[in-house]
Design a protein around this motif. Sequence first.
Motif, short mmCIF file in Angstrom:
data_model
loop_
_atom_site.label_atom_id
_atom_site.label_comp_id
_atom_site.label_asym_id
_atom_site.label_seq_id
_atom_site.Cartn_x
_atom_site.Cartn_y
_atom_site.Cartn_z
N TRP A 112 0.77 -1.28 0.04
CA TRP A 112 0.05 0.15 0.08
C TRP A 112 0.91 1.16 0.09
O TRP A 112 0.48 2.23 -0.69
N GLN A 113 1.91 1.17 0.81
CA GLN A 113 2.89 2.50 0.84
C GLN A 113 3.57 2.76 -0.52
O GLN A 113 3.71 3.65 -0.95
N GLU A 114 3.68 1.63 -1.03
CA GLU A 114 4.59 1.72 -2.53
C GLU A 114 3.54 2.41 -3.50
O GLU A 114 3.90 3.14 -4.31
N ILE A 115 2.33 1.57 -3.53
CA ILE A 115 1.30 2.22 -4.39
C ILE A 115 1.02 3.90 -4.01
O ILE A 115 1.03 4.66 -5.19
N ALA A 116 1.10 4.21 -2.73
CA ALA A 116 0.94 5.62 -2.57
C ALA A 116 1.97 6.11 -3.38
O ALA A 116 1.75 7.56 -3.51
N GLU A 117 3.25 5.94 -3.18
CA GLU A 117 4.17 6.78 -3.80
C GLU A 117 3.97 6.99 -5.34
O GLU A 117 4.21 7.79 -5.78
N LYS A 118 3.55 5.86 -6.03
CA LYS A 118 3.20 5.82 -7.28
C LYS A 118 2.17 6.53 -7.71
O LYS A 118 1.95 7.52 -8.86
N ALA A 119 1.14 6.55 -6.92
CA ALA A 119 -0.32 7.22 -7.33
C ALA A 119 -0.19 8.62 -6.86
O ALA A 119 -0.67 9.35 -7.86
N TYR A 120 0.50 9.01 -6.11
CA TYR A 120 0.49 10.49 -5.58
C TYR A 120 2.16 11.13 -5.43
O TYR A 120 2.35 11.21 -4.27
N PRO A 121 3.02 10.88 -6.38
CA PRO A 121 4.35 11.19 -6.44
C PRO A 121 4.64 12.57 -5.93
O PRO A 121 3.72 13.29 -6.31
N PRO A 122 5.49 12.89 -4.91
CA PRO A 122 5.68 14.14 -4.54
C PRO A 122 6.10 15.19 -5.85
O PRO A 122 6.61 14.86 -6.69
N PRO A 123 5.58 16.46 -5.68
CA PRO A 123 6.07 17.22 -6.67
C PRO A 123 7.40 17.36 -6.89
O PRO A 123 8.24 17.31 -5.90
N PRO A 124 7.98 17.40 -8.28
CA PRO A 124 9.44 17.58 -8.36
C PRO A 124 10.11 18.97 -7.77
O PRO A 124 9.09 19.79 -7.94
N LYS A 125 11.18 19.03 -7.22
CA LYS A 125 11.60 20.04 -6.55
C LYS A 125 12.16 21.10 -7.71
O LYS A 125 12.76 20.91 -8.59
N LYS A 126 11.68 22.29 -7.45
CA LYS A 126 12.24 23.56 -8.10
C LYS A 126 13.56 23.86 -8.28
O LYS A 126 13.89 23.95 -7.04
N GLU A 127 14.17 24.02 -9.26
CA GLU A 127 15.57 24.20 -9.24
C GLU A 127 15.55 25.89 -9.13
O GLU A 127 14.98 26.64 -9.66
N LYS A 128 16.56 26.21 -8.23
CA LYS A 128 17.05 27.69 -8.12
C LYS A 128 17.54 28.33 -9.34
O LYS A 128 18.71 27.80 -9.74
N LYS A 129 16.79 29.31 -10.10
CA LYS A 129 17.63 30.12 -10.84
C LYS A 129 18.31 31.22 -10.32
O LYS A 129 18.14 31.88 -9.62
N VAL A 130 19.56 31.29 -10.89
CA VAL A 130 20.50 32.24 -10.49
C VAL A 130 20.24 33.53 -11.46
O VAL A 130 20.15 33.31 -12.68
N LYS A 131 19.76 34.53 -10.69
CA LYS A 131 19.40 35.70 -11.27
C LYS A 131 20.72 36.48 -11.65
O LYS A 131 21.79 36.59 -10.77
N ASN A 132 20.76 37.36 -12.88
CA ASN A 132 21.58 37.92 -13.22
C ASN A 132 21.32 39.50 -12.81
O ASN A 132 20.39 40.15 -13.13
#
Length: 458
Positions: free
Chosen positions: A402-422
Amino acid sequence: MRDRPRRSSFAPPKLESTVVLDLWNTLSLRHLFNPLTFLVLSAHTRGQGRDEGRNRKLVVTMAADNSNAEQRFALIKENLAEFLNEEIIKKVVDEGGHPKIYWGTATTGRPHCGYLVPAIKMAQFLAAGCELTVLLADIHGFLDNLKAPLELVMHRAEFYRYTISTLLGAVGVSTEKLKIVLGSSYQKSAEYVMDVYKMASIISEHDAKKAGAEIVKQTDNAPLSGLLYPILQVLDEQYLDVDAQFGGVDQRKLFIAAKEWLPKLGYKERAHLMNPMVPGLHGGKMSSSDPDSKIDLLDSPETVAKKIKKAHAAPQVTEDNGLLAFIEYVLLPASGLRGKKEFKVERERDGLETLVYEDIEKIREDYKNDILTPQLIKPAITRDLNALLAPIQEAFKNNKEWQEIAEKAYPPPPKKEKKVKNKGTRYPGGGKPEEKALPVRTNGDAPAEATEAAPSAQ
């Protein structure tokens, strides 16, 4: 053997038992022609003495069965907002049968505590001896404006399967008559698809849009799949072979469509049972997409307490009160299924006795009169809700699959990469020019660039 006088078929038998006389007086013609009634009453006319006690027990048992039918039907109807064609279900119950009811859910958003409202009602159906089918509508989830890709919908269907079966079992009712069906297991059959084509040929675009207006996402340029959605849901009643469909009042237009559309294909009408739309903890609808408006079924006790503490509840106001609605449609009936219908509010902190309620009307009355306050009621809801969620969370904790299915069904959103501002050069030390290598002097006075030699002259 002593002679017995002949009696008219419709005259009450001369019996010592007042139970039988009362029973005879209350029987309708339908009961008189019931074979069980005739058998039991005839048994009393065949002798006295040692058989009388046994015969009396037979009649009392039958009376109890009639009473049981009334109790079963009352439990089926409890807390419903509307019940269409209820005579279909009542006939099955009166005959001692088991009404077949189905509830469908599109496997999209993660189930939350809002699902407890239909789940408790379904638990009451099971307690009333109904045969319950839960449809995990994976194809519906895909058709509803393509909310999720098919692969994700399939994982979510498995997550729903674990969640719903565990949730119903947590209330304490037998799940022997529970069946969980995946929509795609029969909705891709040739017979079903042919019926979809047939219905599509006789249902107008206007009627299909109207039927799905409250349940299918409406957009200016909606995909054609939204028109198929209500057709599939109507046909599910036939292909799941049920007596009734259960859902919220938001599906009323679709239920009315089912009553009209199925006979057009030669199929019978079904009954429709509707739950009211219950406000969420913040007064509006409890939504999967808004984490602040919902309590997840797997939230920790501390998180549950924190969210209920933040719940909106104006003192003395009972209309659109999410807390009172939760008590009415979840906590009170859940306690009744476990044995005793009650809701306790402890007041030890104020040095007062505990308040014990057995019906929602008294709770509303005391809330209006400020005897019950949000500060008193929130801890009581937290206590009972955590007790209801505990077995679900324990089952999840002990189930690796059940825990493995939960990971596949509702995967955590991908982490946003920090953009280096000029940031440009207009700040101290921000615009240092690139350092160039110092020129290298040769034997003469003229310097030569160290980085690149001048081309030699031919």
